[in-house]
Design a protein around this motif. Structure first.
Motif, PDB file in Angstrom:
ATOM      1  N   ALA A 172      32.423  54.032  10.478  1.00 57.22           N
ATOM      2  CA  ALA A 172      32.179  52.786  11.222  1.00 57.22           C
ATOM      3  C   ALA A 172      33.494  52.080  11.540  1.00 57.22           C
ATOM      4  CB  ALA A 172      31.262  51.863  10.418  1.00 57.22           C
ATOM      5  N   GLU A 173      34.414  52.050  10.576  1.00 53.15           N
ATOM      6  CA  GLU A 173      35.715  51.415  10.805  1.00 53.15           C
ATOM      7  C   GLU A 173      36.501  52.176  11.875  1.00 53.15           C
ATOM      8  OE1 GLU A 173      36.625  49.500   6.408  1.00 53.15           O
ATOM      9  OE2 GLU A 173      37.010  51.638   6.726  1.00 53.15           O
ATOM     10  N   GLU A 174      36.438  53.499  11.818  1.00 56.34           N
ATOM     11  CA  GLU A 174      37.130  54.311  12.823  1.00 56.34           C
ATOM     12  C   GLU A 174      36.619  53.970  14.225  1.00 56.34           C
ATOM     13  OE1 GLU A 174      37.894  58.999  13.945  1.00 56.34           O
ATOM     14  OE2 GLU A 174      36.021  58.429  12.938  1.00 56.34           O
ATOM     15  N   GLN A 175      35.310  53.905  14.374  1.00 55.98           N
ATOM     16  CA  GLN A 175      34.727  53.591  15.676  1.00 55.98           C
ATOM     17  C   GLN A 175      35.107  52.186  16.137  1.00 55.98           C
ATOM     18  OE1 GLN A 175      33.339  55.880  17.638  1.00 55.98           O
ATOM     19  NE2 GLN A 175      33.896  57.252  15.967  1.00 55.98           N
ATOM     20  N   ALA A 176      35.099  51.239  15.199  1.00 60.20           N
ATOM     21  CA  ALA A 176      35.464  49.853  15.541  1.00 60.20           C
ATOM     22  C   ALA A 176      36.920  49.776  15.983  1.00 60.20           C
ATOM     23  CB  ALA A 176      35.216  48.934  14.347  1.00 60.20           C
ATOM     24  N   ILE A 177      37.809  50.461  15.271  1.00 55.56           N
ATOM     25  CA  ILE A 177      39.238  50.456  15.624  1.00 55.56           C
ATOM     26  C   ILE A 177      39.444  51.096  16.993  1.00 55.56           C
ATOM     27  CG2 ILE A 177      41.501  51.429  15.029  1.00 55.56           C
ATOM     28  CD1 ILE A 177      40.637  51.049  12.027  1.00 55.56           C
ATOM     29  N   LYS A 178      38.808  52.230  17.219  1.00 53.47           N
ATOM     30  CA  LYS A 178      38.936  52.907  18.512  1.00 53.47           C
ATOM     31  C   LYS A 178      38.401  52.040  19.649  1.00 53.47           C
ATOM     32  CE  LYS A 178      39.020  57.699  16.962  1.00 53.47           C
ATOM     33  NZ  LYS A 178      38.331  59.005  16.967  1.00 53.47           N
ATOM     34  N   SER A 179      37.291  51.358  19.394  1.00 52.63           N
ATOM     35  CA  SER A 179      36.702  50.484  20.406  1.00 52.63           C
ATOM     36  C   SER A 179      37.631  49.316  20.735  1.00 52.63           C
ATOM     37  CB  SER A 179      35.353  49.958  19.912  1.00 52.63           C
ATOM     38  OG  SER A 179      34.812  49.048  20.824  1.00 52.63           O
ATOM     39  N   GLU A 237      50.855  47.499  16.470  1.00 48.31           N
ATOM     40  CA  GLU A 237      51.046  46.114  16.914  1.00 48.31           C
ATOM     41  C   GLU A 237      50.308  45.129  16.011  1.00 48.31           C
ATOM     42  OE1 GLU A 237      51.587  45.045  20.786  1.00 48.31           O
ATOM     43  OE2 GLU A 237      52.933  46.742  21.054  1.00 48.31           O
ATOM     44  N   ILE A 238      49.065  45.455  15.660  1.00 51.19           N
ATOM     45  CA  ILE A 238      48.290  44.588  14.774  1.00 51.19           C
ATOM     46  C   ILE A 238      48.976  44.492  13.409  1.00 51.19           C
ATOM     47  CG2 ILE A 238      46.117  44.451  13.463  1.00 51.19           C
ATOM     48  CD1 ILE A 238      45.774  43.549  16.322  1.00 51.19           C
ATOM     49  N   SER A 239      49.403  45.626  12.897  1.00 48.83           N
ATOM     50  CA  SER A 239      50.034  45.656  11.565  1.00 48.83           C
ATOM     51  C   SER A 239      51.334  44.866  11.519  1.00 48.83           C
ATOM     52  CB  SER A 239      50.314  47.103  11.145  1.00 48.83           C
ATOM     53  OG  SER A 239      49.112  47.812  11.048  1.00 48.83           O
ATOM     54  N   LEU A 240      52.040  44.816  12.636  1.00 48.37           N
ATOM     55  CA  LEU A 240      53.307  44.081  12.687  1.00 48.37           C
ATOM     56  C   LEU A 240      53.117  42.615  13.061  1.00 48.37           C
ATOM     57  CD1 LEU A 240      55.548  46.832  14.318  1.00 48.37           C
ATOM     58  CD2 LEU A 240      55.541  46.075  11.925  1.00 48.37           C
ATOM     59  N   THR A 274      41.758  46.869  24.531  1.00 45.75           N
ATOM     60  CA  THR A 274      43.092  46.343  24.829  1.00 45.75           C
ATOM     61  C   THR A 274      43.879  47.235  25.773  1.00 45.75           C
ATOM     62  OG1 THR A 274      44.122  47.446  22.937  1.00 45.75           O
ATOM     63  CG2 THR A 274      43.254  45.217  22.576  1.00 45.75           C
ATOM     64  N   GLY A 275      43.363  48.443  26.013  1.00 44.73           N
ATOM     65  CA  GLY A 275      44.071  49.367  26.885  1.00 44.73           C
ATOM     66  C   GLY A 275      45.210  50.094  26.179  1.00 44.73           C
ATOM     67  N   LEU A 276      45.233  50.047  24.853  1.00 42.38           N
ATOM     68  CA  LEU A 276      46.298  50.682  24.080  1.00 42.38           C
ATOM     69  C   LEU A 276      45.763  51.923  23.371  1.00 42.38           C
ATOM     70  CD1 LEU A 276      47.821  47.538  22.313  1.00 42.38           C
ATOM     71  CD2 LEU A 276      48.682  48.673  24.356  1.00 42.38           C
ATOM     72  N   SER A 277      46.687  52.816  23.036  1.00 41.06           N
ATOM     73  CA  SER A 277      46.291  53.948  22.200  1.00 41.06           C
ATOM     74  C   SER A 277      45.978  53.404  20.812  1.00 41.06           C
ATOM     75  CB  SER A 277      47.429  54.964  22.110  1.00 41.06           C
ATOM     76  OG  SER A 277      48.526  54.407  21.395  1.00 41.06           O
ATOM     77  N   VAL A 278      45.252  54.178  20.019  1.00 44.48           N
ATOM     78  CA  VAL A 278      44.918  53.746  18.664  1.00 44.48           C
ATOM     79  C   VAL A 278      46.194  53.515  17.859  1.00 44.48           C
ATOM     80  CG1 VAL A 278      43.819  54.439  16.491  1.00 44.48           C
ATOM     81  CG2 VAL A 278      42.647  54.834  18.664  1.00 44.48           C
ATOM     82  N   ALA A 279      47.164  54.422  17.988  1.00 41.98           N
ATOM     83  CA  ALA A 279      48.414  54.296  17.230  1.00 41.98           C
ATOM     84  C   ALA A 279      49.150  53.007  17.595  1.00 41.98           C
ATOM     85  CB  ALA A 279      49.309  55.509  17.482  1.00 41.98           C
ATOM     86  N   LYS A 280      49.294  52.750  18.887  1.00 38.96           N
ATOM     87  CA  LYS A 280      50.012  51.541  19.310  1.00 38.96           C
ATOM     88  C   LYS A 280      49.241  50.284  18.914  1.00 38.96           C
ATOM     89  CE  LYS A 280      52.588  49.373  22.943  1.00 38.96           C
ATOM     90  NZ  LYS A 280      53.232  49.490  24.238  1.00 38.96           N
TER      91      LYS A 280
END
Length: 113
Positions: free
Chosen positions: A16-23, A38-41, A28-34
């Motif tokens: 569920a968390e994976e799907q929420a993060i991907k969504s 960005e959120i982490s920083l 935002t138009g960003l890749s999951v990694a980016k």
């Protein structure tokens, strides 16, 4: 803080968390990694869809619907709405144009973001 990114962090998440993060990344138009970087920083990540502007457009659309309904009643000679003067017709048309301009303004605001 940029440079060669050759380190990978592993973060266990539920399905569920994976799907929420991907969504959220998709919104935002960003890749999951980016997105996660960005959120982490601590950066604020803006959604591609500005929800306040969408609400604004929905309100303007409702206004146009109401004005259209009044105009339709007038054109069908509904006794509840008796427009007898040219000034009243011009006022109604002005109201429609004003509402259309609000809608255009809201759309242009969305494009700027």
């Amino acid at each position: 803080m940029t440079g060669i990114r050759n380190k990978h962090l592993r973060v266990p998440v539920s399905t569920a968390e994976e799907q929420a993060i991907k969504s959220k990344a998709r919104d935002t138009g960003l890749s999951v990694a980016k997105f996660m970087r960005e959120i982490s920083l601590g950066y604020t990540v803006k959604s591609v869809i500005d929800h306040q502007q969408v609400e604004k457009l929905l309100k303007v659309n409702g206004d146009l619907g109401r004005v259209g309904g009044l105009l339709k009643m007038w054109l069908t000679n509904d006794v509840r709405i008796k427009i007898t003067s040219k000034a009243e017709i011009e006022e109604t048309l002005f109201s429609i144009r004003t509402t259309q301009n609000k809608m255009l303004s809201a759309i242009l605001d969305l494009r700027k973001k």
